[in-house]
Design a protein around this motif. Structure first.
Motif, PDB file in Angstrom:
ATOM      1  N   MET A  51     -14.316 -80.074 -33.623  1.00  0.00           N
ATOM      2  CA  MET A  51     -15.550 -80.183 -33.410  1.00  0.00           C
ATOM      3  C   MET A  51     -16.356 -78.350 -33.019  1.00  0.00           C
ATOM      4  SD  MET A  51     -17.970 -81.809 -30.311  1.00  0.00           S
ATOM      5  CE  MET A  51     -17.666 -81.234 -29.317  1.00  0.00           C
ATOM      6  N   THR A  52     -17.385 -78.564 -33.955  1.00  0.00           N
ATOM      7  CA  THR A  52     -17.719 -77.419 -34.161  1.00  0.00           C
ATOM      8  C   THR A  52     -18.749 -76.602 -32.935  1.00  0.00           C
ATOM      9  OG1 THR A  52     -17.338 -76.371 -36.555  1.00  0.00           O
ATOM     10  CG2 THR A  52     -18.641 -74.825 -35.490  1.00  0.00           C
ATOM     11  N   LYS A  53     -18.173 -75.345 -31.529  1.00  0.00           N
ATOM     12  CA  LYS A  53     -18.364 -75.063 -30.711  1.00  0.00           C
ATOM     13  C   LYS A  53     -19.850 -74.822 -30.623  1.00  0.00           C
ATOM     14  CE  LYS A  53     -15.499 -75.943 -26.953  1.00  0.00           C
ATOM     15  NZ  LYS A  53     -14.507 -75.654 -26.260  1.00  0.00           N
ATOM     16  N   LEU A  54     -21.421 -74.943 -30.106  1.00  0.00           N
ATOM     17  CA  LEU A  54     -21.976 -73.902 -31.051  1.00  0.00           C
ATOM     18  C   LEU A  54     -21.938 -73.132 -29.676  1.00  0.00           C
ATOM     19  CD1 LEU A  54     -25.231 -76.982 -32.349  1.00  0.00           C
ATOM     20  CD2 LEU A  54     -23.861 -75.175 -33.179  1.00  0.00           C
ATOM     21  N   SER A  55     -22.383 -71.838 -29.975  1.00  0.00           N
ATOM     22  CA  SER A  55     -22.975 -70.500 -29.563  1.00  0.00           C
ATOM     23  C   SER A  55     -23.855 -70.757 -28.328  1.00  0.00           C
ATOM     24  CB  SER A  55     -22.832 -69.114 -29.565  1.00  0.00           C
ATOM     25  OG  SER A  55     -23.080 -68.080 -29.054  1.00  0.00           O
ATOM     26  N   ARG A  56     -23.977 -70.960 -27.117  1.00  0.00           N
ATOM     27  CA  ARG A  56     -25.259 -71.447 -26.683  1.00  0.00           C
ATOM     28  C   ARG A  56     -25.085 -71.112 -25.371  1.00  0.00           C
ATOM     29  NH1 ARG A  56     -24.448 -76.425 -28.467  1.00  0.00           N
ATOM     30  NH2 ARG A  56     -24.029 -77.894 -27.002  1.00  0.00           N
ATOM     31  N   PRO A  57     -26.421 -70.820 -24.735  1.00  0.00           N
ATOM     32  CA  PRO A  57     -26.748 -70.620 -23.291  1.00  0.00           C
ATOM     33  C   PRO A  57     -25.605 -72.148 -22.560  1.00  0.00           C
ATOM     34  CG  PRO A  57     -28.576 -69.667 -23.803  1.00  0.00           C
ATOM     35  CD  PRO A  57     -27.628 -70.312 -25.357  1.00  0.00           C
ATOM     36  N   GLN A  58     -24.861 -72.041 -21.358  1.00  0.00           N
ATOM     37  CA  GLN A  58     -24.500 -73.546 -20.548  1.00  0.00           C
ATOM     38  C   GLN A  58     -24.219 -73.240 -19.167  1.00  0.00           C
ATOM     39  OE1 GLN A  58     -21.993 -75.792 -22.588  1.00  0.00           O
ATOM     40  NE2 GLN A  58     -23.236 -75.182 -24.363  1.00  0.00           N
ATOM     41  N   PRO A  59     -25.139 -74.178 -19.154  1.00  0.00           N
ATOM     42  CA  PRO A  59     -25.236 -74.686 -17.137  1.00  0.00           C
ATOM     43  C   PRO A  59     -23.944 -74.667 -16.673  1.00  0.00           C
ATOM     44  CG  PRO A  59     -25.510 -76.575 -18.139  1.00  0.00           C
ATOM     45  CD  PRO A  59     -24.692 -75.966 -19.495  1.00  0.00           C
ATOM     46  N   PRO A  60     -24.087 -73.650 -15.688  1.00  0.00           N
ATOM     47  CA  PRO A  60     -22.912 -73.809 -14.177  1.00  0.00           C
ATOM     48  C   PRO A  60     -22.452 -75.419 -14.347  1.00  0.00           C
ATOM     49  CG  PRO A  60     -24.435 -72.335 -13.441  1.00  0.00           C
ATOM     50  CD  PRO A  60     -25.216 -73.222 -14.067  1.00  0.00           C
ATOM     51  N   VAL A  61     -21.223 -75.259 -13.997  1.00  0.00           N
ATOM     52  CA  VAL A  61     -20.991 -76.676 -13.666  1.00  0.00           C
ATOM     53  C   VAL A  61     -19.947 -76.798 -12.203  1.00  0.00           C
ATOM     54  CG1 VAL A  61     -19.035 -77.996 -14.630  1.00  0.00           C
ATOM     55  CG2 VAL A  61     -20.157 -77.224 -16.085  1.00  0.00           C
ATOM     56  N   ALA A  62     -20.317 -77.327 -11.578  1.00  0.00           N
ATOM     57  CA  ALA A  62     -19.683 -78.562 -10.703  1.00  0.00           C
ATOM     58  C   ALA A  62     -18.941 -79.128 -10.108  1.00  0.00           C
ATOM     59  CB  ALA A  62     -20.881 -77.747  -9.090  1.00  0.00           C
ATOM     60  N   MET A  63     -18.452 -79.963  -9.053  1.00  0.00           N
ATOM     61  CA  MET A  63     -18.027 -81.020  -9.263  1.00  0.00           C
ATOM     62  C   MET A  63     -18.418 -81.825  -7.578  1.00  0.00           C
ATOM     63  SD  MET A  63     -13.639 -83.043  -8.931  1.00  0.00           S
ATOM     64  CE  MET A  63     -12.793 -80.528  -8.581  1.00  0.00           C
ATOM     65  N   THR A  64     -18.454 -82.312  -7.764  1.00  0.00           N
ATOM     66  CA  THR A  64     -17.903 -83.133  -5.884  1.00  0.00           C
ATOM     67  C   THR A  64     -17.400 -84.174  -6.197  1.00  0.00           C
ATOM     68  OG1 THR A  64     -19.449 -84.241  -4.348  1.00  0.00           O
ATOM     69  CG2 THR A  64     -20.286 -85.040  -6.669  1.00  0.00           C
ATOM     70  N   ILE A  65     -16.346 -83.699  -4.912  1.00  0.00           N
ATOM     71  CA  ILE A  65     -15.249 -85.135  -4.162  1.00  0.00           C
ATOM     72  C   ILE A  65     -15.882 -85.895  -2.985  1.00  0.00           C
ATOM     73  CG2 ILE A  65     -13.183 -85.635  -3.786  1.00  0.00           C
ATOM     74  CD1 ILE A  65     -12.711 -82.190  -5.180  1.00  0.00           C
ATOM     75  N   ALA A  66     -16.238 -87.166  -2.905  1.00  0.00           N
ATOM     76  CA  ALA A  66     -17.469 -87.440  -1.753  1.00  0.00           C
ATOM     77  C   ALA A  66     -17.142 -89.118  -2.539  1.00  0.00           C
ATOM     78  CB  ALA A  66     -18.646 -87.479  -2.257  1.00  0.00           C
ATOM     79  N   GLY A  67     -17.759 -89.416  -0.966  1.00  0.00           N
ATOM     80  CA  GLY A  67     -17.813 -91.123  -1.682  1.00  0.00           C
ATOM     81  C   GLY A  67     -19.491 -92.058  -1.735  1.00  0.00           C
ATOM     82  N   SER A  68     -19.008 -92.315  -2.178  1.00  0.00           N
ATOM     83  CA  SER A  68     -20.261 -93.426  -2.875  1.00  0.00           C
ATOM     84  C   SER A  68     -21.110 -93.939  -1.465  1.00  0.00           C
ATOM     85  CB  SER A  68     -20.524 -94.639  -3.997  1.00  0.00           C
ATOM     86  OG  SER A  68     -21.814 -95.007  -4.604  1.00  0.00           O
ATOM     87  N   GLU A  69     -22.734 -93.661  -1.318  1.00  0.00           N
ATOM     88  CA  GLU A  69     -23.331 -94.250  -0.133  1.00  0.00           C
ATOM     89  C   GLU A  69     -23.983 -94.861  -1.065  1.00  0.00           C
ATOM     90  OE1 GLU A  69     -26.135 -95.842   0.841  1.00  0.00           O
ATOM     91  OE2 GLU A  69     -27.052 -93.390   1.591  1.00  0.00           O
ATOM     92  N   VAL A  70     -23.813 -96.315  -1.541  1.00  0.00           N
ATOM     93  CA  VAL A  70     -24.603 -96.783  -2.989  1.00  0.00           C
ATOM     94  C   VAL A  70     -26.031 -96.832  -3.359  1.00  0.00           C
ATOM     95  CG1 VAL A  70     -22.914 -98.545  -3.702  1.00  0.00           C
ATOM     96  CG2 VAL A  70     -24.669 -99.481  -1.506  1.00  0.00           C
ATOM     97  N   THR A  71     -26.863 -96.380  -1.546  1.00  0.00           N
ATOM     98  CA  THR A  71     -28.128 -96.484  -1.744  1.00  0.00           C
ATOM     99  C   THR A  71     -29.134 -95.687  -2.390  1.00  0.00           C
ATOM    100  OG1 THR A  71     -28.836 -95.172   0.315  1.00  0.00           O
ATOM    101  CG2 THR A  71     -28.781 -98.424   0.414  1.00  0.00           C
ATOM    102  N   GLY A  72     -27.672 -94.583  -2.754  1.00  0.00           N
ATOM    103  CA  GLY A  72     -28.573 -93.044  -3.141  1.00  0.00           C
ATOM    104  C   GLY A  72     -28.684 -92.300  -2.283  1.00  0.00           C
ATOM    105  N   GLY A  73     -29.169 -92.621  -0.700  1.00  0.00           N
ATOM    106  CA  GLY A  73     -29.701 -91.651   0.044  1.00  0.00           C
ATOM    107  C   GLY A  73     -28.645 -90.144   0.548  1.00  0.00           C
ATOM    108  N   ALA A  74     -27.453 -90.704   0.503  1.00  0.00           N
ATOM    109  CA  ALA A  74     -26.548 -89.807   1.029  1.00  0.00           C
ATOM    110  C   ALA A  74     -25.112 -90.296   0.124  1.00  0.00           C
ATOM    111  CB  ALA A  74     -25.685 -89.820   2.040  1.00  0.00           C
ATOM    112  N   GLY A  75     -24.619 -88.896  -0.390  1.00  0.00           N
ATOM    113  CA  GLY A  75     -22.299 -89.172  -0.521  1.00  0.00           C
ATOM    114  C   GLY A  75     -23.109 -88.683  -1.868  1.00  0.00           C
ATOM    115  N   ALA A  76     -21.914 -88.987  -2.631  1.00  0.00           N
ATOM    116  CA  ALA A  76     -22.091 -88.499  -3.888  1.00  0.00           C
ATOM    117  C   ALA A  76     -23.436 -88.742  -5.246  1.00  0.00           C
ATOM    118  CB  ALA A  76     -20.543 -89.009  -4.580  1.00  0.00           C
ATOM    119  N   LEU A  77     -24.128 -89.689  -4.887  1.00  0.00           N
ATOM    120  CA  LEU A  77     -25.278 -89.437  -6.047  1.00  0.00           C
ATOM    121  C   LEU A  77     -26.158 -88.287  -5.352  1.00  0.00           C
ATOM    122  CD1 LEU A  77     -25.813 -93.716  -5.406  1.00  0.00           C
ATOM    123  CD2 LEU A  77     -25.337 -92.060  -7.072  1.00  0.00           C
ATOM    124  N   ALA A  78     -26.277 -88.310  -3.606  1.00  0.00           N
ATOM    125  CA  ALA A  78     -26.816 -86.919  -3.234  1.00  0.00           C
ATOM    126  C   ALA A  78     -26.536 -86.145  -3.857  1.00  0.00           C
ATOM    127  CB  ALA A  78     -27.081 -87.469  -1.373  1.00  0.00           C
TER     128      ALA A  78
END
Length: 277
Positions: free
Chosen positions: A3-30
């Motif tokens: 695939m040809t990569k286009l030259s354009r600004p890219q957002p910073p990339v971060a990873m979270t290592i966390a648990g999913s609190e399924v209501t979305g109030g905390a954890g990985a979803l937050a």
């Protein structure tokens, strides 16, 4: 055909290592919502799933992710992106801690923000103690930035009590001295007074961050989102103190715009800062 990569600004990339609190109030979803709100592309290595039991006083039901699946997630994300920052949240067991520590030792992330969730809710006391000890021994030494709450600051500093801002300053200094990490020790609503106070310390600079309290009850997701906001700002190139200041403002706005529900607590809204701008 590659695939040809286009030259354009890219957002910073971060990873979270966390648990999913399924209501979305905390954890990985937050965490992911925090990354997105602050202009950072987020990826997730899931450690466990937390589903409250509405028929048993909303008790925690924790389902761990098996170690091979966790290791596969970490391998995939680390290979896919040149990560600008990593945030670690709930791990929950010594086995998970070992898997994550091994991956982080190999990754050598420039910014590794640890929200030191020492007690995995729903665990037996013996298992929780094993988790605490493993986290301190294997993950804390890898962290570049740590965001302990009141209880965690007591445990990590070895202090008997943290009753005021001067105590919190001392705790931050002790945690830095023992770990080498920059510290944002959270006083929040645990300390008396009209303001929610946190203490930043990086070994030379000490700053008290203060915002007016919004009520006297902790809001779900505040701790997770604070660490994620620090990671997001560091990923964007901010200094550690500026990352802490922005994260503090982000959380305060999220608490002001917190979400009510049928749960026995309110949840932080990661869109609060944007709503006020």
């Amino acid at each position: 055909m590659p695939m040809t990569k286009l030259s354009r600004p890219q957002p910073p990339v971060a990873m979270t290592i966390a648990g999913s609190e399924v209501t979305g109030g905390a954890g990985a979803l937050a965490d992911i919502k925090t990354f997105t709100s602050l202009g950072v592309f987020g990826s997730l290595a899931l450690t466990c799933i937390v589903a409250f039991d509405p028929e048993n006083d909303w008790a925690h039901r924790v389902t761990p992710v098996d170690q091979e699946t966790l290791a596969n997630q970490l391998q995939t994300i680390s290979a896919a992106y040149d990560l600008d920052a990593v945030k670690i949240g709930m791990l929950g067991s010594p086995d998970t801690i070992h898997t994550v520590a091994k991956a982080m030792t190999e990754l050598k992330s420039r910014h590794l923000v640890l929200d030191p969730v020492l007690i995995c809710k729903g665990q037996e006391p013996g298992a929780a103690l094993d988790t605490d000890q493993a986290l301190k021994a294997e993950v804390l030494p890898l962290a570049t930035f740590v965001t302990p709450n009141h209880f965690e600051s007591l445990s990590l500093s070895g202090m008997d009590a943290i009753d005021n801002v001067e105590d919190l300053k001392e705790a931050a200094k002790r945690i830095h001295d023992s770990s080498g990490a920059t510290v944002l020790a959270k006083g929040g609503v645990r300390l008396s007074g009209p303001d929610a106070v946190d203490v930043f310390y990086d070994g030379s600079e000490l700053e008290v961050l203060s915002e007016p309290k919004v009520g006297e009850v902790p809001v779900s997701g505040a701790g997770c989102s604070l660490a994620a906001a620090v990671a997001a700002e560091l990923a964007k190139g901010a200094s550690e103190i500026d990352a802490a200041r922005t994260a503090k403002a982000f959380i305060s706005a999220g608490i002001r715009h917190r979400l009510d529900s049928h749960l026995p607590f309110e949840s932080l809204w990661q869109g609060g800062l944007a709503a006020e701008s």
